[in-house]
Design an enzyme around this catalytic site. Structure first.
Site, mmCIF file in Angstrom:
data_model
loop_
_atom_site.group_PDB
_atom_site.id
_atom_site.type_symbol
_atom_site.label_atom_id
_atom_site.label_comp_id
_atom_site.label_asym_id
_atom_site.label_seq_id
_atom_site.Cartn_x
_atom_site.Cartn_y
_atom_site.Cartn_z
ATOM 1 N N SER A 147 0.836 -1.206 0.000
ATOM 2 C CA SER A 147 0.000 0.000 0.000
ATOM 3 C C SER A 147 0.866 1.249 0.000
ATOM 4 O O SER A 147 1.978 1.247 0.542
ATOM 5 C CB SER A 147 -0.851 -0.019 1.273
ATOM 6 O OG SER A 147 -1.422 1.238 1.506
ATOM 7 N N LYS A 165 1.923 -3.828 6.675
ATOM 8 C CA LYS A 165 2.335 -3.810 5.253
ATOM 9 C C LYS A 165 3.855 -3.628 5.158
ATOM 10 O O LYS A 165 4.537 -4.314 4.403
ATOM 11 C CB LYS A 165 1.625 -2.681 4.499
ATOM 12 C CG LYS A 165 0.127 -2.872 4.340
ATOM 13 C CD LYS A 165 -0.190 -4.051 3.439
ATOM 14 C CE LYS A 165 -1.675 -4.293 3.275
ATOM 15 N NZ LYS A 165 -1.994 -5.587 2.672
ATOM 16 N N TYR A 169 -2.058 -1.051 10.840
ATOM 17 C CA TYR A 169 -2.304 -1.621 9.504
ATOM 18 C C TYR A 169 -1.105 -1.332 8.588
ATOM 19 O O TYR A 169 -0.569 -2.227 7.935
ATOM 20 C CB TYR A 169 -3.594 -1.030 8.912
ATOM 21 C CG TYR A 169 -3.672 -1.130 7.417
ATOM 22 C CD1 TYR A 169 -3.955 -2.346 6.798
ATOM 23 C CD2 TYR A 169 -3.435 -0.016 6.602
ATOM 24 C CE1 TYR A 169 -4.003 -2.446 5.418
ATOM 25 C CE2 TYR A 169 -3.481 -0.100 5.224
ATOM 26 C CZ TYR A 169 -3.768 -1.318 4.631
ATOM 27 O OH TYR A 169 -3.797 -1.411 3.274
HETATM 28 N N1 UFG Z 1 -12.719 11.409 2.978
HETATM 29 C C1 UFG Z 1 -13.756 12.269 3.293
HETATM 30 N N2 UFG Z 1 -14.909 11.737 3.783
HETATM 31 C C2 UFG Z 1 -15.083 10.400 3.974
HETATM 32 C C3 UFG Z 1 -14.018 9.528 3.635
HETATM 33 C C4 UFG Z 1 -12.855 10.083 3.154
HETATM 34 O O1 UFG Z 1 -13.616 13.486 3.126
HETATM 35 O O2 UFG Z 1 -16.161 9.978 4.433
HETATM 36 C C5 UFG Z 1 -11.477 11.978 2.404
HETATM 37 C C6 UFG Z 1 -10.215 11.703 3.231
HETATM 38 O O3 UFG Z 1 -10.027 12.708 4.192
HETATM 39 C C7 UFG Z 1 -9.151 11.689 2.138
HETATM 40 C C8 UFG Z 1 -9.879 11.124 0.912
HETATM 41 O O4 UFG Z 1 -11.270 11.324 1.175
HETATM 42 O O5 UFG Z 1 -8.736 12.997 1.831
HETATM 43 C C9 UFG Z 1 -9.645 9.639 0.703
HETATM 44 O O6 UFG Z 1 -9.933 8.930 1.888
HETATM 45 P P1 UFG Z 1 -10.049 7.334 1.908
HETATM 46 O O7 UFG Z 1 -10.411 6.941 3.297
HETATM 47 O O8 UFG Z 1 -10.960 6.857 0.816
HETATM 48 O O9 UFG Z 1 -8.583 6.836 1.523
HETATM 49 P P2 UFG Z 1 -7.183 7.132 2.243
HETATM 50 O O10 UFG Z 1 -6.335 7.839 1.232
HETATM 51 O O11 UFG Z 1 -7.342 7.772 3.548
HETATM 52 O O12 UFG Z 1 -6.671 5.658 2.536
HETATM 53 C C10 UFG Z 1 -6.475 4.738 1.490
HETATM 54 C C11 UFG Z 1 -6.773 3.327 1.991
HETATM 55 C C12 UFG Z 1 -5.792 2.891 3.043
HETATM 56 C C13 UFG Z 1 -4.401 3.076 2.538
HETATM 57 C C14 UFG Z 1 -4.176 4.468 2.024
HETATM 58 C C15 UFG Z 1 -2.839 4.562 1.345
HETATM 59 O O13 UFG Z 1 -8.072 3.282 2.552
HETATM 60 O O14 UFG Z 1 -5.987 1.533 3.306
HETATM 61 O O15 UFG Z 1 -5.160 4.814 1.051
HETATM 62 O O16 UFG Z 1 -2.517 5.870 1.037
HETATM 63 F F1 UFG Z 1 -3.534 2.845 3.548
#
Ligand code: UFG
Length: 335
Positions: free
Chosen positions: A124, A152, A148
């Site tokens: 990841s 990884k 998590y």
């Molecule tokens: N976000 C919102 N509202 C939500 C969910 C997310 O605004 O309800 C925003 C987050 O703040 C972020 C973006 O949307 O800016 C993406 O969030 P995600 O949770 O979809 O994804 P992340 O980038 O936080 O995390 C993902 C995977 C993880 C992994 C990571 C690696 O979920 O497992 O990418 O960079 F570790």
């Protein structure tokens, strides 16, 4: 090739199995159904028109692994199986370390015993230290910020050390950025249990009325519109990245990391608007506080995968949103 896919009924695993079967690889799936539904096997079979050999078993179960490896010739393992929720891992670190590390070690021991010398590992972008500046390149500093992520990173280390100690063993570490979207058939996609943690699954549940509105986690980041920027890639592109890794890297000694991303950043609000265009719906949202642990921008430099794996993401964000919405509308249809 004969490929054993751990976690092959999960979101990314199932899409990868479809692409492997389409390319005439012989696939054996092992999945404990912790984060997958048993009907995914039937869905894969419906898409490919082929029967899929599937074992419902836990990769940490050494006896079960011994039976499977004794019954099938395996050339390579693609290892998806593992717990994957960042927040849950902070609350239940022992569960994450135990499951993700033990299942990998048991698999590797079974592979060693049965002379299987190649693993493609589901890593990841979370392994990059948040101190790096996007775009992230494979040689940048690594560090995790939650259990998590540490699992990884630790598994990357285990595979690298093993590949150093045993030159016949090779490992490909695929660092995914943000997978989204679903299979065009509407049969496979992401089915989160409970409240979705990730952005697009949450948007889909707002769209179908399961949830009232989206919370946008912060609009004061150092990004063009103030909301978080990520590198979203279509899950089918990601699946094809695994096929490319398998086919291009066969028997290349050592451990090799590759970013799988598009190289293009999309903000939360841009993703909301792309979804609105694809679905012809309006997604109500409110801006709330930042989510702890989030950073402003996470974007891949995918040039190493482009060059060495001859792989490139080709689907657009709009296509990914349309496919995710199509899946969301049909997920409850009977087969
Ligand atoms: N976000 C919102 N509202 C939500 C969910 C997310 O605004 O309800 C925003 C987050 O703040 C972020 C973006 O949307 O800016 C993406 O969030 P995600 O949770 O979809 O994804 P992340 O980038 O936080 O995390 C993902 C995977 C993880 C992994 C990571 C690696 O979920 O497992 O990418 O960079 F570790």
């Amino acid at each position: 090739m004969n490929v054993l896919v751990s976690g092959g009924l999960g979101y990314i695993g199932s899409h990868t199995v479809v692409e492997l079967v389409k390319r005439h690889h012989d696939v054996v799936v092992v999945d404990n159904l912790y984060n997958a539904d048993a009907d995914v096997q039937l869905r894969i079979e419906k898409i490919t028109g082929k029967k899929l050999t599937t074992y419902i078993a836990d990769c940490a179960d050494a006896e079960a692994m011994e039976k499977i490896f004794s019954s099938h010739k395996v050339d390579c393992v693609i290892h998806f199986a593992g717990y994957k929720a960042v927040g849950e891992s902070v609350r239940k670190p022992l569960m994450y370390y135990h499951n993700n590390l033990l299942s990998t070690l048991v698999l590797l021991e079974a592979m060693k015993k049965h002379n299987v010398h190649q693993m493609v590992f589901s890593s990841s972008a979370t392994v990059y230290s948040p101190e790096n500046t996007s775009p992230f390149r494979e040689e940048m500093r690594l560090a995790a910020t939650n259990p998590y992520g540490w699992t990884k990173l630790m598994i990357e280390r285990i595979l690298t050390d093993y590949a150093t100690a045993d030159p016949s063993f090779s490992a490909i570490l695929l660092r995914y950025f943000n997978p989204i979207g679903a299979h065009d058939s509407g049969l496979l996609g992401e089915r989160p249990v409970g409240i979705p943690n990730n952005l697009l699954p949450y948007i889909c549940q707002v769209a179908d009325g399961t949830r009232e509105k989206l919370s946008v986690f912060g609009d004061d980041y150092a990004t063009p519109d103030g909301t978080g920027v990520r590198d979203y890639l279509h899950v089918v592109d990601l699946a094809l990245g695994h096929v490319a890794a398998l086919e291009k890297m066969a028997n290349r000694p050592g451990a090799h990391a590759f970013n799988l991303g598009t190289g293009k950043g999309t903000s939360v609000l841009e993703l909301v608007h792309a979804f609105e265009q694809a679905s012809h719906l309006t997604i109500p949202y409110v801006v709330t506080d930042r989510r702890p642990g989030d950073i402003d921008t996470v974007v891949a430099d995918p040039s190493k995968a482009e060059k060495e794996l001859e792989w490139k993401a080709t689907h657009s964000i709009e296509e990914a949103c349309a496919s995710a919405w199509h899946f969301q509308q049909h997920v409850k249809d009977s087969l």
